[in-house]
Design an enzyme around this catalytic site. Structure first.
Site, mmCIF file in Angstrom:
data_model
loop_
_atom_site.group_PDB
_atom_site.id
_atom_site.type_symbol
_atom_site.label_atom_id
_atom_site.label_comp_id
_atom_site.label_asym_id
_atom_site.label_seq_id
_atom_site.Cartn_x
_atom_site.Cartn_y
_atom_site.Cartn_z
ATOM 1 N N ALA A 77 0.842 -1.197 0.000
ATOM 2 C CA ALA A 77 0.000 0.000 0.000
ATOM 3 C C ALA A 77 0.877 1.245 0.000
ATOM 4 O O ALA A 77 2.013 1.221 0.482
ATOM 5 C CB ALA A 77 -0.934 0.009 1.209
ATOM 6 N N ASP A 78 0.327 2.311 -0.512
ATOM 7 C CA ASP A 78 1.003 3.602 -0.435
ATOM 8 C C ASP A 78 -0.051 4.689 -0.234
ATOM 9 O O ASP A 78 -1.072 4.704 -0.920
ATOM 10 C CB ASP A 78 1.810 3.896 -1.697
ATOM 11 N N THR A 79 0.225 5.580 0.719
ATOM 12 C CA THR A 79 -0.716 6.639 1.056
ATOM 13 C C THR A 79 -0.152 7.998 0.669
ATOM 14 O O THR A 79 1.002 8.300 0.983
ATOM 15 C CB THR A 79 -1.044 6.615 2.559
#
Length: 208
Positions: A77-79
């Site tokens: 994941a990347d935010t």
């Protein structure tokens, strides 16, 4: 038939680990991906979150293949925090955090998280989740006190909603866990759609 399934989290983020544990999921291995997260020229925040989540998953996939561990579900994941098309950094310096918070003060911003899952068969699936967050207008005392707390360090946009900065939020539209760093509804949906037995540990817990 064995129900063992290996899950690798392509991250070392304590927040993402805690969120998975909240859903009853314990990663079997952490495989943080060291990537250049600099946005491409004119890259939209949405595109950056999707690109980096996929790159993290694929880098973990390559590393696991070298280790002879290609039979795993790989989750990454990347935010990204953005005001309009402006992408805010993951603050490492106090000046970065200060600039982020001054920009967010009294405004609505968007938090995007790209989630990527690679299955043991090599199938790749992605989801992108967006949450709108509005901050109160921060006083000088609030800003200086938050910076002194150090909670901002390493966090996209210079804040962590699960900590002291939760008191800054006037309104939120969308997923809270997305803002923390991993949207649970969408993540569990990806895993269950590809036959990862998310709920097995829930059932096992009832037998205790």
């Amino acid at each position: 038939m064995s129900v063992f399934q290996k899950l690798v989290l392509a991250s070392g983020s304590p927040r993402r680990i805690e969120l998975l544990q909240q859903a009853g999921i314990e990663p079997d291995r952490l495989f943080p991906a060291d990537l250049d997260e600099t946005p491409l020229r004119a890259e939209h925040p949405r595109s950056l979150a999707k690109r980096l989540s996929r790159a993290k998953a694929e880098k973990a996939q390559e590393g696991l293949a070298r280790d002879g561990e290609g039979d795993a579900f790989i989750l990454a994941a990347d935010t990204v925090v953005a005001v309009g098309r402006r992408i805010l950094p993951k603050a490492e310096l106090v000046d970065e955090a200060s600039n982020c918070l001054r920009l967010l003060s009294g405004r609505t911003h968007r938090v995007y998280t790209g989630v990527c899952l690679i299955t043991p068969s090599g199938k790749l699936r992605q989801r992108l989740v967006e949450t709108r967050v509005r901050f109160k207008r921060l006083s000088r005392e609030e800003l200086e006190s938050y910076l002194a707390s150090g909670e901002w360090r390493g966090k996209a946009g210079g804040y962590g909603i699960q900590g002291l900065a939760g008191t800054f939020v006037v309104k939120m539209v969308g997923s809270y866990t997305n803002v923390v760093g991993l949207p649970l509804y969408e993540t569990v949906g990806l895993l269950t759609a590809d036959s990862y037995k998310v709920h097995f540990n829930w059932l096992a817990g009832t037998r205790a």
